[in-house]
Design an enzyme around this catalytic site. Structure first.
Site, PDB file in Angstrom:
ATOM      1  CB  SER A  26      -0.966   0.016   1.182  1.00 17.65           C
ATOM      2  OG  SER A  26      -0.284   0.218   2.394  1.00 17.65           O
ATOM      3  CE  LYS A  72      -3.187   2.012   4.726  1.00 16.62           C
ATOM      4  NZ  LYS A  72      -2.855   1.163   3.629  1.00 16.62           N
TER       5      LYS A  72
END
Length: 138
Positions: A26, A72
């Site tokens: 990710s 993230k």
């Protein structure tokens, strides 16, 4: 002596910082899909929560799986209006949302392979564990 050392180590790793191994696609290309070692800074957010800025890489307890820890990028802060999905993959690119007080909007850099705020919405700031301080090259 050993108990004191164990307690001091625990306190340091829990409240100051730690070294972690990151894995998963990710955050490509910023972080490798496997074997990336990073230094987490836990102290600065505890002392100054307002130090969190757009673009910071953070480590968060997943809002959909409390046993998972994810990395993230902060896209929106409380009060920001953000585009839900600029890629248009998961929502129309014209859809926008107001990030509520006490929450942030987070996304993975590799949006095609990331489960993030586009899936589960704004993330409570209380779930943020740390900011990434450095990447370690081994």
């Amino acid at each position: 002596q050993i108990v004191n050392l164990a307690c001091a180590t625990h306190l340091f790793l829990e409240y100051v910082g730690t070294v972690s191994l990151m894995s998963g696609p990710s955050m490509l290309p910023t972080l490798a899909a496997s074997g990336e070692v990073v230094v987490e800074d836990r102290l600065s957010l505890r002392l100054n929560p307002a130090s969190l800025v757009r673009g910071d890489l953070i480590v968060v307890r997943s809002p959909i799986d409390p046993t998972a820890i994810v990395c993230k990028r902060v896209i929106g802060l409380p009060g920001d209006v953000v585009c839900v999905d600029p890629t248009g993959l998961k929502a129309p690119s014209t859809e926008h949302v107001l990030v509520p007080k006490g929450h942030v909007w987070i996304c993975g850099d590799n949006m095609t392979h990331s489960r993030d705020s586009r899936d589960y919405g704004p993330v409570p700031i209380a779930l943020i564990r740390s900011k990434l301080f450095a990447r370690v090259n081994l």
